[in-house]
Design an enzyme around this catalytic site. Structure first.
Site, mmCIF file in Angstrom:
data_model
loop_
_atom_site.group_PDB
_atom_site.id
_atom_site.type_symbol
_atom_site.label_atom_id
_atom_site.label_comp_id
_atom_site.label_asym_id
_atom_site.label_seq_id
_atom_site.Cartn_x
_atom_site.Cartn_y
_atom_site.Cartn_z
ATOM 1 N N LYS A 183 32.628 37.427 31.474
ATOM 2 C CA LYS A 183 33.031 37.456 32.880
ATOM 3 C C LYS A 183 31.836 37.856 33.733
ATOM 4 O O LYS A 183 31.256 38.933 33.536
ATOM 5 C CB LYS A 183 34.183 38.447 33.087
ATOM 6 C CG LYS A 183 34.729 38.480 34.490
ATOM 7 C CD LYS A 183 35.953 39.376 34.596
ATOM 8 C CE LYS A 183 36.539 39.362 36.000
ATOM 9 N NZ LYS A 183 37.743 40.205 36.115
ATOM 10 N N ASP A 231 46.746 45.104 41.449
ATOM 11 C CA ASP A 231 46.740 43.637 41.542
ATOM 12 C C ASP A 231 47.572 43.063 40.399
ATOM 13 O O ASP A 231 47.183 42.088 39.748
ATOM 14 C CB ASP A 231 45.312 43.106 41.498
ATOM 15 C CG ASP A 231 45.221 41.672 42.012
ATOM 16 O OD1 ASP A 231 46.214 41.195 42.611
ATOM 17 O OD2 ASP A 231 44.181 41.023 41.823
#
Length: 461
Positions: A121, A226
């Site tokens: 990532k 989130d």
């Protein structure tokens, strides 16, 4: 920016040396001067200029000559530095296709020497889709100066720390492998994002599992912030895995309740629309529940324990009693605080009475002067709204009675009564509103200027 690692094979040691030099210079410069790059790199025979031209060709650095001749790193150059470091560590040996893209990161497949596939990532903060990082995230803490590369590095470090800690505590998260700069390497989750799932064999069980994860995080002192269908992975066996952790905060954060309610509401809305699951919210009070906080090993944003202790002391009105103290000590402490509150209330009322008496005396002195001048000219004056002695005594008695009656009342009722008594006393003493304007000395033809007109006439007579 597209990640093309083909040029990585043909970069030499001098190229990476100059790239590292530009990275070091960006700690104190937005645009690193060319002279500083050449001096720090220390290449012989003026080889820095040739290397910079090669880096510009591959778009690893950006040249800026608006104010002075300088260079800065691009995201592609930052990617090359991170990938080169991880390859040298032996974390992976090959970079594959891109498998995901978000508003603040890109995800690629990488492979180790033995063929194991991992996920890499790359954080890319500063995109047009998400630039409100300073207000939405707490990466900077107390810092003021920053650039997007530095923010991406802070986000990667935070996500790696949370992922590793949650994995050690048994949460269903990807296994954290390594981290360098803005790059995080983790295990590849074999599954699909929940948003792509159209049917489930046991949607009720999956729903309960996901809600249980939110509650379990809160019990450990963390909020995901989130938690939605885009950050949940589910495999063929309907096993749920959480991803994306750089925005996590502590339960002691001032907006923790709002974040928790938002996460739960997102899951409720998704399952009610996609799988037609009806639910009924049961909001129980959990004031006495104690949470195991992960703040000892992680820097979750929110209040520290020291701030929390100070707030609790302030709310309770003093330090907490010791373990050996009895309930009598607690009751006596409460009585003392109540006495202090009553004393403050009585002092406020006495101050109001003194202020009213001062206003009353000043106004009476002015009227006495006017009356003396008129008496010298044998002119009779009738005062309007002149209070009687009995009326003054009644007002003073009301004030004294209010002192005794208001000791046990609440703050709101007490403030209302004080305002009423103050208005009555001022109205009885003056019969008009006090002018607080700085132009009150001017003659505007009202009651305030009536005395000044009489004084002028008396002086003429």
């Amino acid at each position: 920016m597209k990640l093309d690692v083909d040029a990585l094979r043909y970069l030499s040691k001098d190229d990476f040396r100059v790239l590292t030099t530009v990275e070091m210079g960006m700690r104190n410069h937005e645009i690193v001067p060319a002279e500083l790059v050449e001096r720090i790199a220390g290449l012989r025979h003026g080889g820095t200029s040739k290397v910079l031209r090669n880096l510009l060709k591959h778009k690893l650095v950006h040249h800026d000559s608006s104010k002075y001749d300088g260079f800065r790193l691009t995201y592609l150059g930052y990617d090359f530095l991170a990938i080169k470091t991880l390859v040298n560590r032996g974390v992976f040996a090959a970079v594959g296709r891109q498998i995901g893209v978000g508003k603040e990161s890109d995800i690629f497949e990488v492979a180790t020497e033995d063929g194991t596939v991992l996920a890499m990532k790359l954080h890319r903060l500063g995109r047009v889709s998400f630039r409100a990082v300073k207000s939405k995230r707490d990466y900077l803490v107390h810092r003021r100066n920053y650039n997007w590369l530095y923010l991406s590095r802070l986000a990667a470090l935070k996500e790696y720390a949370f992922m590793k800690a949650l994995g050690e505590h048994g949460f269903p998260v990807p296994a954290a492998v390594d981290c360098n700069r803005h790059c995080v390497v983790m295990s590849l989750v074999k599954g699909y994002p929940l948003v792509q799932i159209k049917q489930l064999q046991n949607p009720d069980e999956v729903f309960e599992t996901i809600i249980g994860l939110v509650v379990r995080l809160a019990e450990h002192g963390l909020m995901h912030c989130d938690f939605n269908e885009f950050n949940l992975m589910i495999d063929d066996d309907e096993k749920v895995t959480m991803i994306d952790f750089p925005q996590m905060v502590s339960v002691s954060h001032r907006n923790a309740k709002m974040y928790f309610d938002r996460d739960v509401e997102c899951i409720f809305k998704f399952f009610s629309k996609r799988f037609n699951i009806s639910y009924q919210e049961d909001r129980d009070e959990e004031d006495g529940v104690e949470y195991d906080s992960e703040e000892n090993g992680l820097a979750a944003s929110g209040f520290t324990k020291r701030d929390q202790d100070e707030i609790e002391k302030f709310i309770e009105g003093g330090p907490e009693p010791k373990d050996g103290s009895s309930s009598d000590d607690e009751s006596s402490g409460k009585e003392q605080t109540a006495d202090v509150d009553n004393e403050t209330v009585t002092t406020k009322m006495v101050a109001l009475q003194l202020a009213d008496q001062q206003v009353k005396s000043s106004y009476c002195n002015d009227e006495d002067r006017v009356e003396e001048n008129l008496d010298s000219c044998n002119v009779k004056v009738v005062r309007e709204n002149e209070p009687t002695a009995s009326g003054e005594q009644e007002d003073s008695n009301d004030l004294d009675n209010s002192d005794d009656d208001d000791d046990g009342s609440g703050d709101a009722e007490l403030v209302k009564r004080l305002n009423k008594q103050r208005k009555r006393a001022v109205a009885a003493a003056r019969g008009r509103r006090a002018l607080a304007s700085r132009n009150s000395y001017k003659d505007k033809g009202g009651k305030s200027s009536h005395n000044s007109k009489i004084q002028k006439q008396v002086s003429k007579w």
